[in-house]
Design an enzyme around this catalytic site. Structure first.
Site, PDB file in Angstrom:
ATOM      1  N   GLU A   4       0.849  -1.194   0.000  1.00 33.73           N
ATOM      2  CA  GLU A   4       0.000   0.000   0.000  1.00 33.73           C
ATOM      3  C   GLU A   4       0.886   1.247   0.000  1.00 33.73           C
ATOM      4  OE1 GLU A   4      -2.343   2.980   0.119  1.00 33.73           O
ATOM      5  OE2 GLU A   4      -3.306   0.995  -0.053  1.00 33.73           O
ATOM      6  N   GLN A   5       0.596   2.169  -0.932  1.00 28.18           N
ATOM      7  CA  GLN A   5       1.451   3.348  -1.034  1.00 28.18           C
ATOM      8  C   GLN A   5       1.261   4.334   0.119  1.00 28.18           C
ATOM      9  OE1 GLN A   5       0.718   5.902  -4.383  1.00 28.18           O
ATOM     10  NE2 GLN A   5      -1.495   5.618  -4.304  1.00 28.18           N
ATOM     11  N   ARG A  79     -16.619   5.115   4.819  1.00 29.13           N
ATOM     12  CA  ARG A  79     -15.573   4.289   4.222  1.00 29.13           C
ATOM     13  C   ARG A  79     -14.531   3.864   5.247  1.00 29.13           C
ATOM     14  NH1 ARG A  79     -15.261   4.495  -1.512  1.00 29.13           N
ATOM     15  NH2 ARG A  79     -16.903   5.833  -2.376  1.00 29.13           N
ATOM     16  N   TYR A 185     -27.472  10.639   3.135  1.00 26.31           N
ATOM     17  CA  TYR A 185     -27.885   9.549   4.009  1.00 26.31           C
ATOM     18  C   TYR A 185     -27.017   9.585   5.265  1.00 26.31           C
ATOM     19  CZ  TYR A 185     -24.069   7.505   1.203  1.00 26.31           C
ATOM     20  OH  TYR A 185     -22.889   7.278   0.530  1.00 26.31           O
ATOM     21  N   ASP A 263     -11.440  -0.444  -9.227  1.00 31.65           N
ATOM     22  CA  ASP A 263     -11.383   0.684 -10.159  1.00 31.65           C
ATOM     23  C   ASP A 263     -10.265   0.548 -11.182  1.00 31.65           C
ATOM     24  OD1 ASP A 263     -13.548   1.886  -9.019  1.00 31.65           O
ATOM     25  OD2 ASP A 263     -12.456   3.509  -8.033  1.00 31.65           O
TER      26      ASP A 263
END
Length: 367
Positions: A4-5, A79, A185, A263
């Site tokens: 992970e960067q 998230r 929401y 993505d």
């Protein structure tokens, strides 16, 4: 091993909708219990409201129908809470932070990754989950730059005690109008309201989670809309803003021991709230394919591609088309759309999305 960067795993982005197709996989991973204290189960979804006066055009009962149809509720989550729940299922030491991959080369049945610090790693399988600006994608298929869609997005979190009553309900609400729409929401156990809005980009082309706007800029995009919505936007603090990028669906995700996920493989507009869910599905299918054929990883990656590419391409295409539908100007086409919304049952119509289960998906039956 995950490279992970980022230097640390921290809060990124804002809210998302976790539909049944994603919820059942998070549960199967053993991470749902860790999420439920912070997730908000929706009672109402796809509540479309008219831009000028907030009139409800259509709304879907999710409290009972969703679980009855698909075996799981629909939740809204921050998230960061989803990341925390999923990472709780990852073995200690499996994630290396501060490792940004700059190049990949294929050598027979393996691949070599090179990082910014000059180090390299050889791997039997490389999974590029490195987003819309993917480095790995250039190894799998011909590199092509993303194009700007002409739309930009605003996002913000409003503390619940500063939000009006209508925005604190356990509902996913979409205000639709000419060239714009806005979704809100609750998230974070109901302690905040997530806003995400879409508007013409003009000359704005920055695609970054860290780019910001002002409340005044946000308000200007929704001038003339229902005053209640403007009151909600006024509490938005420092909104984020980014340009929506567009890519044509790929016809290939895998090459030898290298493949793509999320993505990097299929960036999609967020208008069906399926971006994160499709990444989770990808991971589940990929894990199954590798487990079923451990002696031939390249063959397993081809099977993964064949199982996933049709489904994600379809979602890319319908998400893209939804921008036009949501942003119609007032007139006969808008009136026909509103009548169709009132007559529709999106929970049933989207059964092909929500009922999907990788454990029963067959090769070639990706849609």
């Amino acid at each position: 091993m995950v490279y992970e960067q980022a230097q640390e795993l921290k809060e990124v982005g804002a809210g998302l909708v976790l539909a049944p197709n994603a919820v059942r996989l998070v549960r199967r991973l053993g991470a749902l219990d860790a999420l439920l204290d912070r997730a908000v189960p929706l009672d109402v979804g796809w509540e479309f409201r008219r831009w000028a006066d907030g009139r409800v055009l259509s709304a879907e009962d999710l409290a009972g129908s969703c679980e009855r149809l698909y075996g799981e509720r629909t939740y809204t989550v921050h998230r960061a809470d989803l990341l925390s729940a999923i990472s709780s299922a990852v073995p200690t030491g499996a994630v290396q932070l501060g490792r940004r991959c700059t190049a990949i080369s294929i050598h027979g049945d393996s691949a070599v990754l090179t990082f910014t610090d000059g180090t390299s790693v050889e791997a039997d399988v490389v999974i590029g989950a490195d987003g819309v600006h993917s480095t790995v994608r250039g190894v799998v298929t011909e590199p092509s730059p993303a194009t700007y869609s002409g739309m930009s997005a605003f996002r913000a979190l409003v503390p619940a005690d500063q939000a009006p009553d209508f925005a604190r309900r356990r509902a996913q609400t979409l205000w639709i109008g000419p060239d714009h729409h806005l979704v809100h929401y609750p998230v974070s156990g109901g302690n905040a309201v997530n806003l995400v809005a879409f508007a013409p980009a003009g000359d704005f082309t920055v695609e970054s989670w860290s780019a910001t706007a002002t409340v005044e800029e946000f308000l200007a995009e929704f001038a003339g809309w229902d005053p209640r919505l403007q009151d909600l936007i006024r509490q938005a603090g420092t909104p984020g803003r980014w340009a929506l990028l567009d890519r044509e669906p790929l016809d290939r995700w895998s090459r030898g021991p290298v493949t793509l996920l999320g993505d990097a493989a299929h960036p999609m507009f967020p208008f069906f709230a399926q971006g994160a869910a499709q990444s989770i599905e990808d991971a589940a299918v990929l894990a199954r394919c590798l487990a079923d054929d451990p002696a031939a990883p390249a063959r397993a990656l081809q099977r993964y591609q064949s199982l996933r590419i049709g489904r994600t391409t379809r979602l890319q295409e319908i998400s893209h088309a939804r921008a036009h539908v949501n942003h119609l100007p007032d007139g006969p086409e808008q009136e026909a759309r509103d009548a169709a919304l009132a007559a529709a049952d999106p929970l049933v119509q989207s059964g092909w999305i929500y009922a999907y289960d990788p454990d029963t998906a067959e090769a070639g039956a990706a849609v």
